[in-house]
Design a protein around this motif. Structure first.
Motif, short mmCIF file in Angstrom:
data_model
loop_
_atom_site.label_atom_id
_atom_site.label_comp_id
_atom_site.label_asym_id
_atom_site.label_seq_id
_atom_site.Cartn_x
_atom_site.Cartn_y
_atom_site.Cartn_z
N UNK A 49 0.80 -1.23 0.00
CA UNK A 49 0.00 0.00 0.00
C UNK A 49 0.84 1.28 0.00
N UNK A 50 2.05 1.25 0.59
CA UNK A 50 2.88 2.46 0.57
C UNK A 50 3.40 2.77 -0.83
N UNK A 51 3.50 1.76 -1.67
CA UNK A 51 4.10 1.94 -2.99
C UNK A 51 3.52 0.90 -3.94
N UNK A 52 2.39 1.20 -4.53
CA UNK A 52 1.71 0.24 -5.40
C UNK A 52 2.56 -0.08 -6.64
N UNK A 53 3.08 0.99 -7.29
CA UNK A 53 3.93 0.82 -8.46
C UNK A 53 5.01 1.91 -8.42
N UNK A 54 6.10 1.64 -9.11
CA UNK A 54 7.17 2.62 -9.25
C UNK A 54 7.71 2.44 -10.67
N UNK A 55 7.06 3.06 -11.61
CA UNK A 55 7.25 2.87 -13.05
C UNK A 55 8.73 2.69 -13.43
N UNK A 56 9.08 1.53 -14.05
CA UNK A 56 8.22 0.43 -14.53
C UNK A 56 8.13 -0.76 -13.57
N UNK A 57 8.48 -0.56 -12.30
CA UNK A 57 8.51 -1.68 -11.35
C UNK A 57 7.14 -1.90 -10.73
N UNK A 58 6.74 -3.16 -10.65
CA UNK A 58 5.42 -3.53 -10.16
C UNK A 58 5.47 -4.20 -8.80
N UNK A 59 6.56 -4.89 -8.49
CA UNK A 59 6.66 -5.65 -7.25
C UNK A 59 8.13 -5.96 -6.97
N UNK A 60 8.48 -5.93 -5.68
CA UNK A 60 9.77 -6.44 -5.23
C UNK A 60 9.54 -7.23 -3.96
N UNK A 61 9.85 -8.52 -4.00
CA UNK A 61 9.73 -9.40 -2.84
C UNK A 61 11.09 -9.97 -2.48
N UNK A 62 11.40 -9.97 -1.19
CA UNK A 62 12.50 -10.75 -0.66
C UNK A 62 11.85 -11.99 -0.05
N UNK A 63 12.01 -13.14 -0.68
CA UNK A 63 11.22 -14.30 -0.29
C UNK A 63 12.03 -15.32 0.51
N UNK A 64 11.28 -16.10 1.30
CA UNK A 64 11.85 -17.18 2.10
C UNK A 64 10.85 -18.32 2.10
N UNK A 65 11.27 -19.51 1.67
CA UNK A 65 10.34 -20.63 1.56
C UNK A 65 11.05 -21.94 1.88
N UNK A 66 10.34 -22.82 2.57
CA UNK A 66 10.86 -24.13 2.94
C UNK A 66 9.88 -25.20 2.49
N UNK A 67 10.38 -26.31 1.92
CA UNK A 67 9.51 -27.40 1.50
C UNK A 67 8.70 -27.91 2.70
N UNK A 68 7.43 -28.31 2.48
CA UNK A 68 6.75 -28.48 1.19
C UNK A 68 6.08 -27.21 0.68
N UNK A 69 6.37 -26.06 1.28
CA UNK A 69 5.78 -24.82 0.80
C UNK A 69 6.31 -24.43 -0.56
N UNK A 70 5.75 -23.36 -1.12
CA UNK A 70 6.16 -22.88 -2.43
C UNK A 70 5.05 -22.10 -3.08
N UNK A 71 5.18 -21.90 -4.37
CA UNK A 71 4.16 -21.17 -5.13
C UNK A 71 3.70 -22.10 -6.26
N UNK A 72 2.58 -22.83 -6.04
CA UNK A 72 2.08 -23.76 -7.07
C UNK A 72 1.61 -23.02 -8.32
N UNK A 73 1.07 -23.79 -9.27
CA UNK A 73 0.67 -23.24 -10.57
C UNK A 73 -0.08 -21.92 -10.46
#
Length: 299
Positions: A49-73
């Motif tokens: 909400x503080x920064x919806x877009x910053x032309x041309x950037x749409x998203x920046x994530x610093x991610x952390x994930x451990x199995x069995x988690x993830x991002x399915x289809x």
């Protein structure tokens, strides 16, 4: 004056003249952890909400994930994703049969274009960490065929000089260029500064740019500025480059990202980013009916 003293003086003169108008920090805030996908945790800075877009950037994530988690289809249309691994490994697989694993230091630059359905899942034990950046495409490129560029860590351009180490993911730094092709002109640089190091990095004057701190703490724009710690994003104002100092006793690591603004309307519905609501409605319909780029989604 000795030859050595003359050399030092010339070096300082050359460095100080690199930037005529250093960029100032115009906005700064901390990324806050949130849940995403299945069991994944992301620190989102751009795209909240503080920064919806910053032309041309749409998203920046610093991610952390451990199995069995993830991002399915899940689908994408209308932009590019840049995934840069900081620790561990992630496997990507899409509906067209493309599959690959990127590990610590590796990079995937995916142009979703007219349509991709893919998954991103952990490929090793422990916690997988990385960055994912979404970069918009101009209207003339939103419906191009999907494309991948993957570089192993050993193949990324890397330069070390005067206490500064930089991995050149896109663009140019310290006289060295990346091999990555970007439809939207972009720089993506991973800097590590030793204690006492001082960086001056040019940025094309018309580009938008930001810094995201990964480790340690750094001083940016002015030497008297307050230090910035990890997980903070700094949006930079106008100018021809940025300055950074490591005034601490530990290593400082941050990414510097910049790109040419597109200057077109942005209408976003989750993983679809187009120019009008009608185009978003069409993207949803195409995905639901497996047409116009999403034919393989039915499988």
């Amino acid at each position: 004056m000795s030859e050595a003293d003359h050399s030092k003086r010339m070096s300082k003169t050359e460095i100080s003249s690199v930037l005529r108008e250093p960029r100032l920090v115009v906005k700064k805030f901390q990324s806050i952890a949130q849940r995403e996908g299945v069991g994944a945790v992301v620190r989102r800075s751009i795209g909240r909400f503080e920064l919806r877009h910053f032309d041309p950037f749409l998203l920046l994530d610093e991610f952390s994930v451990t199995a069995p988690g993830g991002v399915p289809d899940h689908p994408h249309r209308g932009f590019e994703t840049v995934t840069y691994m900081l620790q561990g490994a992630m496997t990507h697989e899409d509906f067209a049969g493309h599959k690959g694993t990127i590990r610590t230091g590796d990079l995937q630059w995916m142009t979703a274009g007219r349509g991709i359905v893919h998954s991103e899942m952990p490929a090793s034990q422990g916690t997988q960490k990385g960055l994912q950046l979404w970069i918009n495409l101009s209207s003339k490129h939103k419906m191009v065929e999907p494309r991948y560029q993957e570089l192993l860590s050993k193949d990324l351009a890397e330069v070390a000089k005067d206490g500064i180490n930089v991995r050149i993911i896109a663009g140019e730094a310290l006289g060295t260029k990346s091999a990555i092709y970007t439809r939207t002109p972009t720089m993506f640089l991973d800097f590590t500064l030793k204690p006492g190091a001082h960086l001056q990095q040019p940025i094309p004057s018309l580009w938008n740019s930001f810094i995201y701190v990964l480790e340690g703490e750094g001083v940016f724009s002015k030497p008297e500025s307050s230090p910035t710690k990890a997980h903070y994003i700094l949006l930079l104002g106008s100018g021809d480059g940025v300055e950074a100092w490591n005034q601490s006793s530990k290593l400082l690591r941050f990414i510097l990202v910049g790109a040419e603004p597109i200057g077109e309307p942005v209408v976003q519905y989750g993983p679809f980013v187009m120019n009008t609501q009608e185009e978003i409605d069409q993207a949803i319909d195409d995905y639901e009916h497996c047409i116009n780029g999403f034919e393989n989604a039915k499988h």
